[in-house]
Write a protein that holds these residues in place. Structure first.
Motif, PDB file in Angstrom:
ATOM      1  N   GLN A  52      -1.412   5.915  -7.350  1.00 47.56           N
ATOM      2  CA  GLN A  52      -1.351   6.706  -8.578  1.00 47.56           C
ATOM      3  C   GLN A  52      -1.695   5.866  -9.801  1.00 47.56           C
ATOM      4  OE1 GLN A  52       2.562   8.568  -8.672  1.00 47.56           O
ATOM      5  NE2 GLN A  52       2.334   9.201  -6.545  1.00 47.56           N
ATOM      6  N   LYS A  53      -1.283   4.602  -9.815  1.00 44.15           N
ATOM      7  CA  LYS A  53      -1.620   3.716 -10.931  1.00 44.15           C
ATOM      8  C   LYS A  53      -3.136   3.538 -11.035  1.00 44.15           C
ATOM      9  CE  LYS A  53       2.584   0.877 -10.615  1.00 44.15           C
ATOM     10  NZ  LYS A  53       3.099  -0.480 -10.274  1.00 44.15           N
ATOM     11  N   VAL A  54      -3.775   3.290  -9.881  1.00 48.27           N
ATOM     12  CA  VAL A  54      -5.228   3.098  -9.884  1.00 48.27           C
ATOM     13  C   VAL A  54      -5.933   4.371 -10.327  1.00 48.27           C
ATOM     14  CG1 VAL A  54      -7.240   2.552  -8.444  1.00 48.27           C
ATOM     15  CG2 VAL A  54      -5.090   1.332  -8.080  1.00 48.27           C
ATOM     16  N   SER A  68       0.135   7.215   1.392  1.00 49.40           N
ATOM     17  CA  SER A  68      -0.364   6.918   0.047  1.00 49.40           C
ATOM     18  C   SER A  68      -1.210   8.042  -0.525  1.00 49.40           C
ATOM     19  CB  SER A  68      -1.179   5.620   0.062  1.00 49.40           C
ATOM     20  OG  SER A  68      -0.379   4.524   0.446  1.00 49.40           O
ATOM     21  N   TYR A  69      -1.852   8.817   0.360  1.00 45.61           N
ATOM     22  CA  TYR A  69      -2.827   9.800  -0.094  1.00 45.61           C
ATOM     23  C   TYR A  69      -2.456  11.242   0.249  1.00 45.61           C
ATOM     24  CZ  TYR A  69      -5.568   5.556  -0.497  1.00 45.61           C
ATOM     25  OH  TYR A  69      -6.003   4.297  -0.837  1.00 45.61           O
ATOM     26  N   GLU A  70      -1.439  11.423   1.057  1.00 44.47           N
ATOM     27  CA  GLU A  70      -1.051  12.768   1.466  1.00 44.47           C
ATOM     28  C   GLU A  70       0.433  12.946   1.189  1.00 44.47           C
ATOM     29  OE1 GLU A  70      -2.131  15.776   5.132  1.00 44.47           O
ATOM     30  OE2 GLU A  70      -1.819  13.673   5.577  1.00 44.47           O
ATOM     31  N   ASN A  71       0.754  13.370  -0.021  1.00 45.30           N
ATOM     32  CA  ASN A  71       2.143  13.561  -0.423  1.00 45.30           C
ATOM     33  C   ASN A  71       2.197  14.591  -1.550  1.00 45.30           C
ATOM     34  OD1 ASN A  71       2.097  11.908  -3.127  1.00 45.30           O
ATOM     35  ND2 ASN A  71       1.184  10.553  -1.599  1.00 45.30           N
ATOM     36  N   SER A  72       3.366  15.177  -1.729  1.00 46.70           N
ATOM     37  CA  SER A  72       3.501  16.257  -2.711  1.00 46.70           C
ATOM     38  C   SER A  72       3.285  15.765  -4.139  1.00 46.70           C
ATOM     39  CB  SER A  72       4.887  16.906  -2.597  1.00 46.70           C
ATOM     40  OG  SER A  72       5.916  15.968  -2.853  1.00 46.70           O
ATOM     41  N   GLN A  73       3.644  14.508  -4.424  1.00 40.17           N
ATOM     42  CA  GLN A  73       3.460  13.988  -5.780  1.00 40.17           C
ATOM     43  C   GLN A  73       1.978  13.941  -6.149  1.00 40.17           C
ATOM     44  OE1 GLN A  73       5.938  13.698  -7.721  1.00 40.17           O
ATOM     45  NE2 GLN A  73       7.642  13.619  -6.300  1.00 40.17           N
ATOM     46  N   ASP A 101       0.864  -1.171   0.000  1.00 40.49           N
ATOM     47  CA  ASP A 101       0.000   0.000   0.000  1.00 40.49           C
ATOM     48  C   ASP A 101       0.904   1.225   0.000  1.00 40.49           C
ATOM     49  OD1 ASP A 101      -1.959   1.919   0.372  1.00 40.49           O
ATOM     50  OD2 ASP A 101      -2.106   1.580   2.538  1.00 40.49           O
ATOM     51  N   ASN A 102       1.166   1.773  -1.181  1.00 38.52           N
ATOM     52  CA  ASN A 102       2.051   2.934  -1.254  1.00 38.52           C
ATOM     53  C   ASN A 102       1.507   3.965  -2.237  1.00 38.52           C
ATOM     54  OD1 ASN A 102       2.866   2.140  -3.925  1.00 38.52           O
ATOM     55  ND2 ASN A 102       4.409   0.770  -3.037  1.00 38.52           N
ATOM     56  N   ALA A 103       2.164   5.114  -2.272  1.00 40.28           N
ATOM     57  CA  ALA A 103       1.681   6.246  -3.059  1.00 40.28           C
ATOM     58  C   ALA A 103       1.641   5.932  -4.553  1.00 40.28           C
ATOM     59  CB  ALA A 103       2.554   7.470  -2.791  1.00 40.28           C
TER      60      ALA A 103
END
Length: 424
Positions: free
Chosen positions: A213-215, A236-241, A207-209
């Motif tokens: 993003q793929k989904v 996974s859901y709170e990051n700059s990317q 379970d990662n960022a």
């Protein structure tokens, strides 16, 4: 004035600007005109990402909207780097522990909680008890647990497909990996708020960022661009990317309150339905790989989207078809791929190399000793590139032995008859 290379604070500020102009970009503002919207939003001071308040002029928002339409998120980056801003002192792990402590011991005050957090190594002793006190006060934890106060909730539903998607991760059973070892799986899923359609769902061993993003990219390619994306907290859901990706495609990223699963009721309910209708009747012991598990999941999702929803009385597919005219379609496949590229700032060394995810790459010589923005996909580093002034400059994995055989004009040649290099 030329732009400087982005930092995390620059990116946060750029997304903050996008969030303010998103209704203009999406055409969803309720006011009579764009100018009226800008006047209303700037009528009061606005709290910026660094915690300061500032009263913007309506023309500033209009200018941001124009810049975004010309160059996307890149145009919203600040043009001069600033060292202002506050350091986030409380980690997600620390915040979760504060909630747990208040639930178990509602009468503990901030000083006592501070002592526990220091003892458990969740914060250094240099963090003041007042920091804990402010967090407890600002997040309604001071008296809520002791008094049994409940959060004010109302049943809600967006009026059309794509107005908002909800996303979350759920633990799923163990299946064999490529080496035959049993590994925990994670279901990352996205549900449309209006139709209850599962627009994205896939099982992973991590379970990662990037997996999220793929989904999200597959869902956007298949069903269009959502106006809002409602997610949980967590890496996974709170990051700059993810903030940059959402800003690039024109989606407002919203996070649910910490430790408030009920705030994402539709996606949580979907997990329960999938388990009761499909997973609990599936012999997961017979699943031989995660690919096979995903094939089973795809069929379950298809049936879910074609089955009547108890809350709406219609199938998710019916509701999707009824309002699909308001869907925002990606400009092109290439444009969507560019929006989903990860971005990092790197310094090119004196030997024209840079590091990316623990790998060394050769950069074009013109970027030597410069700070550059690298765009890449974590599982496709061979196609990473420097993005500069709208152009791509491919990177190449460093091969030191091959580099040693490249002839350079300023590299001395060896005179083997004398056994030394000229000039030595």
């Amino acid at each position: 004035m030329e732009k400087t290379n982005s930092t995390d604070m620059d990116r946060e500020l750029a997304y903050f600007r996008f969030a303010l102009i998103a209704p203009v970009i999406q055409g969803t503002f309720p006011d009579a005109s764009v100018a009226a919207y800008c006047r209303r939003v700037t009528a009061e001071p606005i709290v910026r990402p660094d915690g300061t308040s500032f009263r913007y002029k309506p023309g500033t928002l209009s200018k941001w909207a124009q810049l975004y339409n010309v160059g996307g998120m890149d145009e919203l980056m600040p043009r001069a780097r600033s060292d202002k801003g506050t350091v986030r002192r409380l980690s997600d792990e620390c915040i979760n522990e504060i909630y747990k402590i208040k639930e178990r011991f509602p009468k503990l005050d901030a000083v006592q909680i501070h002592v526990r957090l220091v003892q458990d190594g969740l914060i250094p002793a240099t963090v003041s008890p007042r920091t804990i006190q402010r967090y407890i006060k600002n997040n309604g934890l001071k008296n809520a647990a002791a008094s049994g106060q409940m959060k004010d909730r109302k049943a809600f539903e967006e009026e059309f497909f794509g107005a908002m998607w909800q996303a979350d991760t759920c633990f799923f059973p163990y299946v064999p990996d490529e080496h035959g070892r049993k590994q925990r799986t994670y279901l990352i899923a996205i549900v449309d708020d209006h139709s209850r359609m599962i627009v994205g769902a896939r099982l992973f061993f991590e379970d990662n960022a990037y997996n999220f993003q793929k989904v999200l990219k597959d869902a956007t390619a298949a069903y269009g661009i959502p106006n809002k994306l409602y997610c949980d907290h967590g890496p996974s859901y709170e990051n700059s990317q993810l903030s940059l990706i959402c800003g690039s495609v024109g989606t407002v990223l919203i996070h649910a309150p910490v430790r408030d699963g009920a705030a994402k009721a539709k996606v949580e309910r979907m997990f329960g339905v999938l388990k009761s209708r499909w997973l609990h009747g599936l012999d997961t012991g017979q699943i031989r790989s995660i690919d096979e598990f995903n094939q089973e999941l795809a069929e379950a999702v298809r049936k879910h989207n074609l089955s009547e929803n108890s809350s709406t009385g219609r199938t998710p597919m019916d509701r999707f078809l009824a309002t699909r005219g308001r869907i925002r379609v990606p400009a092109s496949e290439g444009w969507l791929s560019e929006c989903f590229m990860n971005r990092l700032v790197r310094k090119v060394r004196n030997d024209s190399s840079l590091s990316l995810l623990n790998r060394q790459f050769d950069a074009p010589m013109q970027f030597m000793r410069q700070t550059v923005e690298v765009r890449f996909l974590p599982d496709d580093l061979a196609n990473a590139y420097i993005f500069d002034k709208g152009a791509r400059y491919p990177l190449k994995l460093t091969d030191k032995q091959a580099n040693s055989r490249v002839r350079r004009e300023n590299w001395p040649t060896v005179d083997y008859s004398k056994g030394v290099a000229p000039g030595v």
